[in-house]
Design an enzyme around this catalytic site. Structure first.
Site, PDB file in Angstrom:
ATOM      1  N   TYR A 165     -23.560   3.362 -37.641  1.00 51.77           N
ATOM      2  CA  TYR A 165     -22.641   3.715 -38.736  1.00 51.77           C
ATOM      3  C   TYR A 165     -22.141   5.128 -38.574  1.00 51.77           C
ATOM      4  CZ  TYR A 165     -24.690  -0.110 -41.455  1.00 51.77           C
ATOM      5  OH  TYR A 165     -25.115  -1.324 -41.893  1.00 51.77           O
TER       6      TYR A 165
ATOM      7  N   ASP B  76     -47.690 -24.111 -24.094  1.00 56.58           N
ATOM      8  CA  ASP B  76     -47.147 -25.397 -24.536  1.00 56.58           C
ATOM      9  C   ASP B  76     -45.742 -25.169 -25.094  1.00 56.58           C
ATOM     10  OD1 ASP B  76     -47.690 -24.255 -26.927  1.00 56.58           O
ATOM     11  OD2 ASP B  76     -49.003 -25.843 -27.688  1.00 56.58           O
TER      12      ASP B  76
END
Ligand code: COA
Ligand code: MG
Length: 290
Positions: free
Chosen positions: A9, A270
């Site tokens: 900003y 997994d």
């Protein structure tokens, strides 16, 4: 989607800072019309931003403009002035309802149609930084196709619930996680809070790493010194990328062998770990590392 590891900003009435921002290689430059600009300078900010967007070369940085919030009395004039510059994105702060998201998007669409631009070419990012906004995250995140990211504002949120800000930031952890979750469920980017102590690079680095660990894709920043540490924190390291690539490869091989779970370097892998590895590779790709 545009990479948004850091969103810098600067007050929209400060041409010198806008110009400086274009030299920093920052992912997003957000020219502010809201809280960074004094009440007496709102008209000036609209004019300075329009001129800057027309004259400056922003390179690869996304050109964002933050308008004032609903009910401020400035928002309509800000929005009209902002879209007329053909920015890459409009940032709307303190959003609290899906209806607000849609009303801004509809206004932008009218502008796009009347200027013969492709619908959706001006993107939208919204700030959720009040108690009501956090409660309505679900409907806000689902509200509109134009929406690409939700930005969390910690200072405004703390003020809205009466919390005291601390370095550890436990008072905003629930809200930060809520933002990340709503974004993940809707394939939006989540942009973390500002670290206001801009001389403390180590503290900034830690908070940015913590945000990346929570699942944020980037962080708001307020000073040139914050660009490099924050963009680094949201870019996967070479080791992380190499490991993720090994996981993806090994996973494919184990699936062919008919095994769902397998061991890699003594750790169980997994499906959720595969998804994590893919996230790392997606981030690396967005940061231009792949
Ligand atoms: N964007 C671009 N350039 C910036 C900048 C920013 N956010 N903040 C500072 N700079 C520039 C300064 O202009 C200065 O450049 P120069 O040497 O060419 O003059 C240089 O970086 C060093 O600045 P420094 O002196 O360390 O800071 P400052 O005292 O000028 O400004 C702040 C401090 C906090 C006022 C300033 O960083 C700022 O305005 N930040 C953004 C505030 C904002 O927009 N808030 C609303 C959103 S949360
Ligand atoms: Mg704010």
């Amino acid at each position: 989607m545009h990479s948004r590891r850091a969103l810098l900003y600067m007050p929209g009435d400060d041409r010198r800072k806008i110009q400086k921002a274009t030299t920093l290689g920052v992912d997003c430059i957000c020219m502010d019309m809201e809280d960074g600009v004094a009440i007496t300078r709102k008209v000036e900010a609209r004019a300075v931003i329009a001129q800057a967007v027309k004259e400056l070369d922003f390179g690869k940085s996304e050109r964002c403009i933050r308008i004032n919030s609903f009910g401020s009395g400035f928002e309509k004039f800000d929005l009209a002035a902002a879209v007329a510059t053909n920015p890459d994105a409009i940032v709307v702060p303190k959003v609290e309802t899906a209806a607000q998201v849609r009303s801004i998007s509809e206004y932008i669409e009218l502008y796009e149609v009347s200027s013969k631009m492709e619908t959706g070419s001006i993107r939208m990012l919204v700030g959720v930084e009040t108690a009501k906004g956090i409660l309505n995250l679900r409907e806000i995140a689902e509200a509109d196709k134009r929406l690409e990211a939700i930005i969390f504002g910690a200072e405004d949120f703390a003020a809205s619930v009466g919390a005291t800000r601390t370095r550890q930031a436990a008072e905003v952890l629930y809200a930060r996680s809520a933002v990340v979750t709503a974004c993940a469920a809707n394939e939006l980017q989540a942009i973390d809070m500002v670290y206001i102590d801009f001389h403390d690079t180590e503290g900034l680095r830690l908070e940015a790493q913590q945000g990346a660990g929570l699942g944020f894709s980037g962080k708001q920043i307020i000073h040139p010194n914050q660009v490099v540490p924050v963009q680094e924190a949201f870019t996967p390291s070479a080791e992380a990328i190499a490991y993720a690539q090994r996981v993806v490869k090994a996973f494919a091989a184990s699936q062919r062998e008919g095994k769902g779970a397998f061991a890699l370097d003594g750790r169980m892998i997994d499906l959720p770990l595969l998804k994590n590895a893919q996230n790392v590779l997606d981030r690396a790709k967005a940061a231009g590392k792949l």
